[in-house]
Design a protein around this motif. Structure first.
Motif, short mmCIF file in Angstrom:
data_model
loop_
_atom_site.label_atom_id
_atom_site.label_comp_id
_atom_site.label_asym_id
_atom_site.label_seq_id
_atom_site.Cartn_x
_atom_site.Cartn_y
_atom_site.Cartn_z
N VAL A 120 0.84 -1.19 0.00
CA VAL A 120 0.00 0.00 0.00
C VAL A 120 0.88 1.26 0.00
O VAL A 120 0.53 2.26 -0.62
CB VAL A 120 -0.97 -0.01 1.21
CG1 VAL A 120 -1.72 1.29 1.32
CG2 VAL A 120 -1.94 -1.17 1.10
N LEU A 123 1.79 2.38 -3.43
CA LEU A 123 0.70 3.11 -4.07
C LEU A 123 0.62 4.54 -3.52
O LEU A 123 0.48 5.50 -4.28
CB LEU A 123 -0.62 2.38 -3.87
CG LEU A 123 -0.70 0.95 -4.43
CD1 LEU A 123 -2.11 0.41 -4.28
CD2 LEU A 123 -0.26 0.90 -5.88
N TYR A 124 0.72 4.68 -2.22
CA TYR A 124 0.63 5.99 -1.58
C TYR A 124 1.78 6.90 -2.05
O TYR A 124 1.55 8.05 -2.44
CB TYR A 124 0.64 5.84 -0.06
CG TYR A 124 0.48 7.14 0.66
CD1 TYR A 124 -0.76 7.77 0.74
CD2 TYR A 124 1.58 7.77 1.25
CE1 TYR A 124 -0.90 8.99 1.39
CE2 TYR A 124 1.45 8.97 1.90
CZ TYR A 124 0.20 9.58 1.97
OH TYR A 124 0.07 10.78 2.61
N SER A 129 -2.89 6.31 -4.36
CA SER A 129 -3.90 6.28 -3.30
C SER A 129 -3.68 7.50 -2.42
O SER A 129 -2.59 8.08 -2.39
CB SER A 129 -3.80 5.00 -2.46
OG SER A 129 -2.66 5.03 -1.62
N ARG A 138 -4.35 5.44 -11.19
CA ARG A 138 -4.46 3.98 -11.22
C ARG A 138 -5.04 3.51 -12.54
O ARG A 138 -4.60 2.51 -13.11
CB ARG A 138 -5.33 3.46 -10.06
CG ARG A 138 -4.65 3.44 -8.73
CD ARG A 138 -5.44 2.65 -7.69
NE ARG A 138 -6.85 2.95 -7.62
CZ ARG A 138 -7.39 3.96 -6.92
NH1 ARG A 138 -6.63 4.76 -6.20
NH2 ARG A 138 -8.69 4.14 -6.92
N VAL A 152 -7.98 0.66 -4.67
CA VAL A 152 -6.63 0.45 -4.13
C VAL A 152 -6.37 -1.03 -3.84
O VAL A 152 -5.34 -1.59 -4.22
CB VAL A 152 -6.41 1.31 -2.87
CG1 VAL A 152 -5.10 0.96 -2.18
CG2 VAL A 152 -6.43 2.79 -3.24
#
Length: 178
Positions: A120, A123-124, A129, A138, A152
């Motif tokens: 995660v 992604l952040y 996200s 995305r 996500v």
């Protein structure tokens, strides 16, 4: 002629695919998936292999999830939503031949050994996200990598299950940020 059989939702999807490529298709007829249709898909899966090419919407995702659970070695092809939208309708039948060919050129397979390459935090850190443009990023990155759009959780799952490498991910991000 494509070796694998394409599994699509309806007759108009088959029409759109035949404008792009010579391929056999099996139509699910939506989520009902009659026993006869499932037997057809299973036979194709065992003999030639299948590629799941469902609509980039909620119903298409439910069908894809069901079929992937039943046929784990199936190929996965994704036409991005913006390339499968016309006349206020979303579906493979709306996609241009070029979009279908691009999706088929990026077929992914569910990996037997699931990797934990991406988290995660990846992604952040990459604005996929936790920010206003995350969804659009995305969507664009999923199209580039050939894994489709996802929230996500689903996007992270696809990164780790479809064999995306760190190098592919980083290069796609560089191209996204140009």
């Amino acid at each position: 002629m494509l070796k694998e059989v394409l599994v699509v939702e309806g007759k108009m999807d088959t029409v759109a695919i035949r404008k792009a490529i010579e391929a056999d298709t099996i139509e699910t007829g939506g989520f009902t998936l009659a026993p006869y249709t499932l037997r057809q898909i299973e036979a194709a899966y065992k003999k030639r292999g299948i590629i799941i090419l469902t609509d980039p919407d909620g119903a298409g995702e439910r069908i894809r999830k069901f079929l992937t659970a039943r046929f784990p070695d199936a190929g996965q092809a994704f036409v991005p939503k913006q390339q499968a939208t016309a006349h206020n309708d979303v579906g493979i039948e709306q996609a241009q031949p070029e979009a279908i060919l691009a999706a088929l050129a990026k077929v992914r397979h569910h990996e037997c050994s699931i990797q934990d390459e991406f988290t995660v935090m990846d992604l952040y850190r990459n604005r996929l996200s936790g920010c206003a443009e995350a969804s659009a990023r995305r969507d664009a990155l999923g199209a580039t990598l050939g894994i489709g759009y996802g929230n996500v959780k689903r996007f992270l799952e696809r990164l780790n299950h479809y064999g995306v490498t760190r190098d592919e991910f980083e290069q796609a991000l560089v191209n996204l940020d140009k």
